[in-house]
Design a protein around this motif. Sequence first.
Motif, PDB file in Angstrom:
ATOM      1  N   LYS A  64       0.830  -1.201   0.000  1.00 32.11           N
ATOM      2  CA  LYS A  64       0.000   0.000   0.000  1.00 32.11           C
ATOM      3  C   LYS A  64       0.869   1.257   0.000  1.00 32.11           C
ATOM      4  O   LYS A  64       1.781   1.385   0.815  1.00 32.11           O
ATOM      5  CB  LYS A  64      -0.909   0.005   1.235  1.00 32.11           C
ATOM      6  CG  LYS A  64      -1.842   1.201   1.336  1.00 32.11           C
ATOM      7  CD  LYS A  64      -2.630   1.130   2.633  1.00 32.11           C
ATOM      8  CE  LYS A  64      -3.569   2.298   2.805  1.00 32.11           C
ATOM      9  NZ  LYS A  64      -4.235   2.285   4.132  1.00 32.11           N
ATOM     10  N   LEU A  65       0.560   2.165  -0.917  1.00 31.76           N
ATOM     11  CA  LEU A  65       1.197   3.476  -0.931  1.00 31.76           C
ATOM     12  C   LEU A  65       0.220   4.481  -0.336  1.00 31.76           C
ATOM     13  O   LEU A  65      -0.887   4.652  -0.844  1.00 31.76           O
ATOM     14  CB  LEU A  65       1.552   3.885  -2.359  1.00 31.76           C
ATOM     15  CG  LEU A  65       2.115   5.302  -2.540  1.00 31.76           C
ATOM     16  CD1 LEU A  65       3.413   5.470  -1.758  1.00 31.76           C
ATOM     17  CD2 LEU A  65       2.311   5.627  -4.006  1.00 31.76           C
ATOM     18  N   GLU A  66       0.623   5.131   0.747  1.00 32.36           N
ATOM     19  CA  GLU A  66      -0.225   6.140   1.388  1.00 32.36           C
ATOM     20  C   GLU A  66      -0.181   7.416   0.553  1.00 32.36           C
ATOM     21  O   GLU A  66       0.808   8.145   0.566  1.00 32.36           O
ATOM     22  CB  GLU A  66       0.250   6.421   2.817  1.00 32.36           C
ATOM     23  CG  GLU A  66       0.028   5.276   3.780  1.00 32.36           C
ATOM     24  CD  GLU A  66      -1.449   5.100   4.141  1.00 32.36           C
ATOM     25  OE1 GLU A  66      -2.307   5.837   3.611  1.00 32.36           O
ATOM     26  OE2 GLU A  66      -1.740   4.200   4.952  1.00 32.36           O
ATOM     27  N   LYS A  67      -1.258   7.685  -0.173  1.00 29.64           N
ATOM     28  CA  LYS A  67      -1.303   8.820  -1.091  1.00 29.64           C
ATOM     29  C   LYS A  67      -1.968  10.011  -0.395  1.00 29.64           C
ATOM     30  O   LYS A  67      -3.193  10.079  -0.296  1.00 29.64           O
ATOM     31  CB  LYS A  67      -2.036   8.414  -2.364  1.00 29.64           C
ATOM     32  CG  LYS A  67      -1.275   7.352  -3.154  1.00 29.64           C
ATOM     33  CD  LYS A  67      -2.058   6.813  -4.304  1.00 29.64           C
ATOM     34  CE  LYS A  67      -3.015   5.738  -3.882  1.00 29.64           C
ATOM     35  NZ  LYS A  67      -2.371   4.490  -3.476  1.00 29.64           N
ATOM     36  N   ILE A  68      -1.147  10.942   0.065  1.00 29.51           N
ATOM     37  CA  ILE A  68      -1.638  12.122   0.779  1.00 29.51           C
ATOM     38  C   ILE A  68      -1.520  13.319  -0.158  1.00 29.51           C
ATOM     39  O   ILE A  68      -0.415  13.735  -0.511  1.00 29.51           O
ATOM     40  CB  ILE A  68      -0.826  12.361   2.062  1.00 29.51           C
ATOM     41  CG1 ILE A  68      -0.873  11.106   2.936  1.00 29.51           C
ATOM     42  CG2 ILE A  68      -1.368  13.565   2.821  1.00 29.51           C
ATOM     43  CD1 ILE A  68       0.124  11.107   4.067  1.00 29.51           C
ATOM     44  N   PRO A  69      -2.631  13.890  -0.601  1.00 30.88           N
ATOM     45  CA  PRO A  69      -2.576  14.981  -1.574  1.00 30.88           C
ATOM     46  C   PRO A  69      -2.121  16.290  -0.952  1.00 30.88           C
ATOM     47  O   PRO A  69      -2.144  16.461   0.268  1.00 30.88           O
ATOM     48  CB  PRO A  69      -4.029  15.075  -2.063  1.00 30.88           C
ATOM     49  CG  PRO A  69      -4.831  14.651  -0.859  1.00 30.88           C
ATOM     50  CD  PRO A  69      -4.015  13.563  -0.191  1.00 30.88           C
ATOM     51  N   VAL A  70      -1.738  17.215  -1.807  1.00 28.79           N
ATOM     52  CA  VAL A  70      -1.403  18.565  -1.344  1.00 28.79           C
ATOM     53  C   VAL A  70      -2.676  19.285  -0.921  1.00 28.79           C
ATOM     54  O   VAL A  70      -2.710  19.996   0.072  1.00 28.79           O
ATOM     55  CB  VAL A  70      -0.680  19.350  -2.448  1.00 28.79           C
ATOM     56  CG1 VAL A  70      -0.475  20.814  -2.033  1.00 28.79           C
ATOM     57  CG2 VAL A  70       0.665  18.700  -2.766  1.00 28.79           C
TER      58      VAL A  70
END
Length: 392
Positions: A64-70
């Motif tokens: 899993k890649l934790e995708k935290i947006p700007v």
Amino acid sequence: MNEHEEVFDEIAVDALGTLFEQFWILREEEPETYRKIRDREQKLKRYIQEKFGLELTVHQHFIKLEKIPVQPESWMGHQSFVTTMDYAIFCCALAYTEQKAIDEQFLLSNMAEHIQEMYPGEFSLDWTNYQHRRSLVRALKEVLSLKLIKTIDGNLDAFQMSEDEEVLYEISVHSRYFMRSYPDDLVQFRSMEDLLSQEWKRQPDDQRRKRVYRKLMMMPVVHRNGEDDPDFAYIRNFRNRLKDDFEQHTPFRLEVFKNAAMLTIPDMKKKYTLYPDTKGITDAALHTMAVLRDHQKELNISERGIVRMPAAAFEAYVRRTKEQYGHGWGKKHRDETPEETAWEIINLWRDWSMAEWEAESRMLTILPGAARLIGFYPADFESKKEAARNGR
């Protein structure tokens, strides 16, 4: 990091694209993809951390890649959800599953009862209410699609018609890992902005670069927000370096214009969510933009490439488009009114960060990213259509 370690092979390039496209990769569902990523774990981890400041988790059952947006966008939510109740029930369902052991079985009725007790809304849930049951069904379908639970017996759709329907579920091994871990107690946060601010405190180095990489990878279009936009200035100043980096490490290509930057992909691949796609409304949107560009002298285009117009004016342009291109559209869009098509195009552009809609004033703002994508029929389209009509 030595030169050899920096090089991505074709599989690593494809893996990076997959990590950003999917919520996670489950070993039991995609064993080959899981193996390929795991074989390149260290190389991918280093690159993702250095360029994006994100964490890649490699677990024995999933990756899993934790995708935290700007910045959060509306399209980043669960697209099947239509009300805030859906989200609240979804969170209550997650809280319920966290109390269960892996492989433990439970009944829908038991879960529904606990969700009622935990539900934070001003008004209580009532499963005799059809709308409440529909909301529960939407929430649980999302839980099921994420593989947090699995159906052993029964049909969830039947509960939508009657609260007496029963379904037997089982907790999956993945249910413990859906929520990301936070270093601080969530109770102290009051908004999404607080959460995002805390995230950047954990990234003291190279914040500008990481912001830019996240924006380009997670947003359909990065628009220039005025003369003093430091992120867009970074993209323009380092465009060649960024272009080379994205081409070497991802399946995408960087395109930079005066007021917009975006990642594109040379070949359509099914696993990616792309614009344009094969939907009929996309054809209508591309043709409408072609008409708008043909009549751009009529438009008031700002220095940042933004066009604002009332809904009625946009509908008039869609009417022109239908007269010029509509004969080649699918039946649905040929039969609907220009006003109906216009609203679908607005929603499509909004989903792709290419337009903004002000409901109160009924004003449409078309952003420069939309203007980069137009569509028209090939030169021989009309002759072939005429020949087919005449039976030749």
